[in-house]
Design an enzyme around this catalytic site. Structure first.
Site, PDB file in Angstrom:
ATOM      1  N   GLU A 100     -92.033  18.284 -31.030  1.00  0.00           N
ATOM      2  CA  GLU A 100     -93.246  18.959 -30.537  1.00  0.00           C
ATOM      3  C   GLU A 100     -93.251  20.478 -30.708  1.00  0.00           C
ATOM      4  OE1 GLU A 100     -93.720  17.575 -26.502  1.00  0.00           O
ATOM      5  OE2 GLU A 100     -94.050  15.508 -27.128  1.00  0.00           O
TER       6      GLU A 100
ATOM      7  N   GLU B 298     -93.298   6.542 -30.604  1.00  0.00           N
ATOM      8  CA  GLU B 298     -93.484   6.442 -29.139  1.00  0.00           C
ATOM      9  C   GLU B 298     -94.778   5.700 -28.831  1.00  0.00           C
ATOM     10  OE1 GLU B 298     -93.048  10.238 -27.180  1.00  0.00           O
ATOM     11  OE2 GLU B 298     -91.389  10.835 -28.475  1.00  0.00           O
TER      12      GLU B 298
HETATM   13  C1  XIL Z   1     -91.482  11.277 -21.271  1.00  0.00           C
HETATM   14  C2  XIL Z   1     -90.741  10.201 -20.480  1.00  0.00           C
HETATM   15  O1  XIL Z   1     -91.262   8.947 -20.830  1.00  0.00           O
HETATM   16  C3  XIL Z   1     -90.881  10.450 -19.005  1.00  0.00           C
HETATM   17  O2  XIL Z   1     -90.056   9.552 -18.271  1.00  0.00           O
HETATM   18  C4  XIL Z   1     -90.512  11.893 -18.669  1.00  0.00           C
HETATM   19  O3  XIL Z   1     -90.765  12.137 -17.303  1.00  0.00           O
HETATM   20  C5  XIL Z   1     -91.288  12.880 -19.510  1.00  0.00           C
HETATM   21  O4  XIL Z   1     -91.097  12.574 -20.879  1.00  0.00           O
HETATM   22  N1  XIL Z   1     -93.242  12.872 -25.785  1.00  0.00           N
HETATM   23  C6  XIL Z   1     -91.872  12.719 -25.893  1.00  0.00           C
HETATM   24  C7  XIL Z   1     -91.132  11.976 -24.853  1.00  0.00           C
HETATM   25  O5  XIL Z   1     -91.289  13.106 -26.923  1.00  0.00           O
HETATM   26  O6  XIL Z   1     -89.828  12.460 -24.670  1.00  0.00           O
HETATM   27  C8  XIL Z   1     -91.881  11.976 -23.528  1.00  0.00           C
HETATM   28  O7  XIL Z   1     -91.190  11.117 -22.640  1.00  0.00           O
HETATM   29  C9  XIL Z   1     -93.327  11.550 -23.736  1.00  0.00           C
HETATM   30  C10 XIL Z   1     -94.035  12.477 -24.657  1.00  0.00           C
END
Ligand code: XIL
Length: 367
Positions: free
Chosen positions: A156, A261
């Protein structure tokens, strides 16, 4: 007589096919088996799953997934709690879990502006940030050398318009920090695949920024093996055209493309993406399906997943992995983000660990 036999035979076939469908249900069906000649199928794992606390969920994981990303345990806040202290216990458990169940691990993530250790906020000097940055990558990537299959090296780093996010790393290290992160990771773990990962990077402006970033890394003679499109999408709005265009454009750069994701938001939300710092207040309309998902929404979710997987199959020569962000609806982060305490339904397995209509549509593409 002949006609009777024919009818009986007909019923038999019908009964038999019904029976096989039911029999296959959650017992014999497997996402990783269904797509084994197409792409890897992954999930995010939380601590509770890594520790195999729930046998039913554990079965689902082992049966369906051949690659996993730690949902949190390899983020810097958890791995690197103090300036000179690392805590590899949960990450090591995940590696053990992977070895035991033949699940490859994608490390997530070395450099990200979020979930940073608290001590970072106390650091002002550029030199100290550089020391943290260098030591963190060398130590973590070095520790897991040969233990993980791949790393999301940088997560990101882009704004929606394709410019670089104004993170502590950009502020203190300048725009070369991304290339530098890949260079350090490559030195620390030469045989591990190295990826850039982001949300909304299938959208044209952000995609263009992402393409520049990949080119810049490559032009510096540094290795990058893939781009992850996170895939936090919305019901009825999965951007298939942009996804297809992105698969084509990224792979034309000579890197693998992954959906890293995946989940589909079914609840009301007025923005897209996955900026973890963006939060909204709970209102009476924000949590409409506490007593179950209406059929129409369930069907739409199934259709969305089917259309997406159809597209991904069309480009299976370019897409190397599809990872869901969680196993069942019960453990999805979308129950608590961007609004806490909602009842969400973004994945392929429901709260009772049962496959949803979306699961059957997706797997049906291979039957
Ligand atoms: C999220 C997790 O799922 C949560 O448990 C945590 O509180 C915050 O992060 N993008 C990403 C992930 O790359 O690491 C994130 O994961 C969601 C968005």
């Amino acid at each position: 007589m002949k006609i009777k036999t024919f009818i009986l035979l007909g019923w038999g076939v019908l009964l038999f096919s019904n029976f096989t469908y039911q029999g296959q249900d959650s017992e014999a069906l497997s996402l990783k088996e269904a797509f084994k000649n197409d792409f890897a199928i992954g999930t995010a794992l939380n601590s509770w799953q890594i520790e195999e606390r729930n046998p039913a969920v554990n079965e689902l994981i082992i049966q369906n997934f051949n690659v996993a990303t730690p949902e949190n345990v390899m983020k810097s806040a958890l791995l690197h709690p103090k300036w000179d202290t690392y805590d590899f216990r949960m990450g090591d458990k995940l590696v053990e879990y992977g070895n035991k169940h033949h699940i490859k691990i994608n490390g997530h993530t070395l450099i990200w502006h979020s979930q940073l250790p608290a001590f970072i906020r106390q650091i002002q000097s550029k030199d100290s940030i550089r020391t943290f940055f260098t030591d963190h990558i060398k130590t973590v990537a070095g520790h897991y050398k040969g233990q993980v299959f791949s790393w999301d090296v940088v997560n990101e780093a882009l704004n929606e318009d394709g410019t670089l996010r104004n993170s502590v790393f950009l502020q203190k290290l300048g725009e070369d920090y991304i290339t530098e992160a890949f260079r350090l990771a490559q030195e620390a773990t030469p045989n591990t695949e190295l990826y850039y990962n982001d949300y909304n990077n299938e959208q044209p402006a952000k995609r263009a920024g992402c393409i520049n970033l990949v080119k810049k890394i490559k032009n510096a003679g540094v290795r990058i093996d893939g781009v992850g499109i996170q895939g936090h999408w919305h019901l009825g709005k999965v951007p298939l055209k942009d996804i297809e265009e992105s698969i084509l454009q990224y792979s034309a750069l000579g890197v693998k493309v992954m959906i890293t994701e995946l989940d589909i938001e079914v609840l009301p939300r007025n923005f897209q993406g996955a900026d973890v710092n963006q939060r909204l207040a709970n209102t009476s309309e924000s949590n409409p399906y506490t007593n179950g998902l209406p059929d129409t929404v369930q069907q739409q979710l199934a259709n969305d997943y089917e259309a997406l997987f159809k597209l991904l199959l069309k480009h299976k020569d370019k897409v190397s992995r599809v990872t869901f962000w969680g196993v069942t609806d019960a453990d999805s982060w979308l129950n608590n983000w961007p609004i806490r305490g909602r009842t969400n339904y973004p994945l392929l397995f429901d709260r009772n660990n049962q496959p949803k209509p979306a699961y059957f549509k997706v797997i049906g593409l291979k039957q």
